[in-house]
Design a protein around this motif. Structure first.
Motif, PDB file in Angstrom:
ATOM      1  N   LEU A  21       0.809  -1.293   0.040  1.00 46.78           N
ATOM      2  CA  LEU A  21       0.013   0.136  -0.100  1.00 46.78           C
ATOM      3  C   LEU A  21       0.850   1.199  -0.053  1.00 46.78           C
ATOM      4  CD1 LEU A  21      -2.791  -1.139   2.584  1.00 46.78           C
ATOM      5  CD2 LEU A  21      -3.077  -0.548   0.122  1.00 46.78           C
ATOM      6  N   LEU A  22       2.126   1.111   0.394  1.00 48.14           N
ATOM      7  CA  LEU A  22       2.905   2.373   0.766  1.00 48.14           C
ATOM      8  C   LEU A  22       3.061   3.340  -0.650  1.00 48.14           C
ATOM      9  CD1 LEU A  22       5.867   1.042   2.969  1.00 48.14           C
ATOM     10  CD2 LEU A  22       3.667   2.241   3.503  1.00 48.14           C
ATOM     11  N   PRO A  23       3.453   2.679  -1.737  1.00 49.14           N
ATOM     12  CA  PRO A  23       3.618   3.648  -2.936  1.00 49.14           C
ATOM     13  C   PRO A  23       2.235   4.319  -3.364  1.00 49.14           C
ATOM     14  CG  PRO A  23       4.361   1.446  -3.383  1.00 49.14           C
ATOM     15  CD  PRO A  23       3.865   1.398  -2.158  1.00 49.14           C
ATOM     16  N   LEU A  24       1.109   3.603  -3.118  1.00 45.77           N
ATOM     17  CA  LEU A  24      -0.059   4.635  -3.403  1.00 45.77           C
ATOM     18  C   LEU A  24      -0.416   5.483  -2.314  1.00 45.77           C
ATOM     19  CD1 LEU A  24      -2.615   1.585  -4.682  1.00 45.77           C
ATOM     20  CD2 LEU A  24      -1.213   3.167  -5.838  1.00 45.77           C
ATOM     21  N   LEU A  25      -0.200   5.288  -1.078  1.00 43.84           N
ATOM     22  CA  LEU A  25      -0.317   6.186   0.153  1.00 43.84           C
ATOM     23  C   LEU A  25       0.804   7.266   0.002  1.00 43.84           C
ATOM     24  CD1 LEU A  25      -0.627   3.550   2.993  1.00 43.84           C
ATOM     25  CD2 LEU A  25      -2.487   5.163   2.087  1.00 43.84           C
ATOM     26  N   ARG A  26       1.663   7.161  -0.322  1.00 49.33           N
ATOM     27  CA  ARG A  26       2.834   8.015  -0.528  1.00 49.33           C
ATOM     28  C   ARG A  26       2.333   9.065  -1.778  1.00 49.33           C
ATOM     29  NH1 ARG A  26       7.832   3.937   0.387  1.00 49.33           N
ATOM     30  NH2 ARG A  26       8.474   4.663   2.398  1.00 49.33           N
ATOM     31  N   ALA A  27       2.112   8.562  -2.862  1.00 48.87           N
ATOM     32  CA  ALA A  27       1.754   9.238  -4.215  1.00 48.87           C
ATOM     33  C   ALA A  27       0.362  10.136  -3.687  1.00 48.87           C
ATOM     34  CB  ALA A  27       1.228   8.335  -5.005  1.00 48.87           C
ATOM     35  N   VAL A 344      -8.634  -2.290  -1.660  1.00 45.87           N
ATOM     36  CA  VAL A 344      -8.108  -1.983  -0.159  1.00 45.87           C
ATOM     37  C   VAL A 344      -8.176  -0.423   0.030  1.00 45.87           C
ATOM     38  CG1 VAL A 344      -6.571  -2.253   1.525  1.00 45.87           C
ATOM     39  CG2 VAL A 344      -7.464  -4.283   0.182  1.00 45.87           C
ATOM     40  N   LEU A 345      -7.314   0.368  -0.796  1.00 48.60           N
ATOM     41  CA  LEU A 345      -7.019   1.502  -0.503  1.00 48.60           C
ATOM     42  C   LEU A 345      -8.419   2.246  -0.584  1.00 48.60           C
ATOM     43  CD1 LEU A 345      -5.315   4.004  -0.291  1.00 48.60           C
ATOM     44  CD2 LEU A 345      -4.880   4.016  -2.502  1.00 48.60           C
TER      45      LEU A 345
END
Length: 354
Positions: A21-27, A344-345
């Motif tokens: 999930l980290l790349p999408l959250l960071r973006a 999920v996001l």
């Protein structure tokens, strides 16, 4: 700025979906924090991602008699206090819990502070930690459609978040990492993040016969390297593989694996013909057996029960799958192509405290 606290631990399977999930959250500009145990595998994995990490006390939720069970309620209470202080200070918009015993005090504290929680269950039936956590959750994301009947109205079928970089591997790099020089099909063996004594033992007993046909990459778990096999041509062993795993997956023609749900999600997404050896009921609650049964029924895998595992069965089953590899690949190609990461996001964003 939106804030999220991720939690999950005990095995890599309770951490890697959070990492996905980290790349999408960071973006999208989220502030990301992580709560895990003080010394679990999650600490090393998350700190490598440069995420703020908070370790708390946690008791293990055992299903068997142990003197440690007398101590664990006090550890959970201590963990609840730790989590309450951390969450109150961060004041996140939401908590996302992937499971594992460390998540129980985190979810309990979030409920006390009226912070919404979304949890994820990868296995066919909910684990004990998620059964407890589900009472404080707004939504329960699941990996198998069969799981919906166990989680009620809170359930939503999302699949499992999968790390994007796993799809970006290079076969030539994988061959270089493993130092293979002979052009044979590659068998990848993974016993889970903690390794497997039985799988490792039988695999090594069958190794000379397997090496006639295959190059073998063996991810055997921490402290499970066999130094006597270090110079064996066509056999490469690792305790654990991190960033290089995508290249090893790209090199893989057939895989031997446990039946943890996250591993299965990756296998299906990457369309790798495979043989599964689920953890036995003596060593688990039987969730991997159910996971493997589902994979076999869909034509994605063959399975060997751990109690039946021996050299001949292992070799014959591996050869059967490799010789019919197109059948298993085609079955997985027909599977749902949509990534669980975005789904999920979407649930996380819909249930945030504003």
């Amino acid at each position: 700025m939106m804030k999220i606290v991720l939690t999950g631990g005990g095995t890599a399977g309770h951490v890697t979906p959070n990492i996905a999930l980290l790349p999408l959250l960071r973006a999208e500009g989220w502030e990301i924090n992580y709560i895990g145990s003080k010394a679990g595998i999650e600490k090393e994995l998350i700190e490598a991602e440069n995420i703020a990490y908070y370790g708390i006390s946690s008791g293990k939720l055992r299903r068997y008699l142990s003197f440690e069970n007398l101590k664990d309620p006090f550890k959970v209470i201590k963990g609840l206090g730790d989590a309450y202080k951390i969450l109150k200070e961060i004041d996140p918009n939401i908590v996302f819990s992937k499971g594992g015993y460390v998540t129980v005090p985190v979810v309990m504290a979030a409920k006390m502070l009226k912070i919404p929680v979304v949890i994820h269950e990868s296995d066919m039936t909910p684990g004990l930690a998620n059964k407890i956590a589900s009472k404080g959750a707004k939504k329960i994301c699941v990996n198998f459609p069969e799981t919906l009947k166990y989680v009620g109205k809170k359930g939503v079928l999302t699949g499992t978040p999968i790390r994007k970089e796993l799809f970006q591997g290079n076969r030539a790099k994988g061959k270089s990492i493993c130092e293979f020089t002979i052009g044979k099909p590659t068998l990848l063996v993974m016993g889970g993040s903690l390794g497997s004594v039985k799988v490792n033992s039988v695999l090594r007993e069958a190794l000379d016969q397997l090496l006639v046909t295959y190059n073998v990459v063996h991810i055997c778990g921490k402290t499970n390297l066999d130094e006597t096999l270090k110079e064996k041509k066509g056999y490469t062993q690792f305790e654990y593989v991190g960033m290089e795993l995508s290249h090893i997956f790209a090199l893989t023609d057939i895989m031997l694996s446990r039946a943890g749900a996250n591993s299965l999600a990756e296998i299906v997404a990457l369309k790798i013909p495979n043989v599964l050896i689920p953890l036995s009921k003596q060593a688990s609650r039987g969730d991997q057996i159910l996971n493997a049964d589902s994979m076999v029924k869909r034509g994605y895998s063959e399975a060997i029960q751990e109690e039946e595992l021996d050299v001949n069965i292992l070799i014959n089953t591996i050869n059967k799958v490799y010789n019919n590899k197109d059948f298993y690949r085609n079955s997985m190609i027909s599977a749902n192509k949509l990534s669980g990461t975005e789904k999920v996001l979407k649930e996380i964003k819909e249930h945030c405290k504003i």
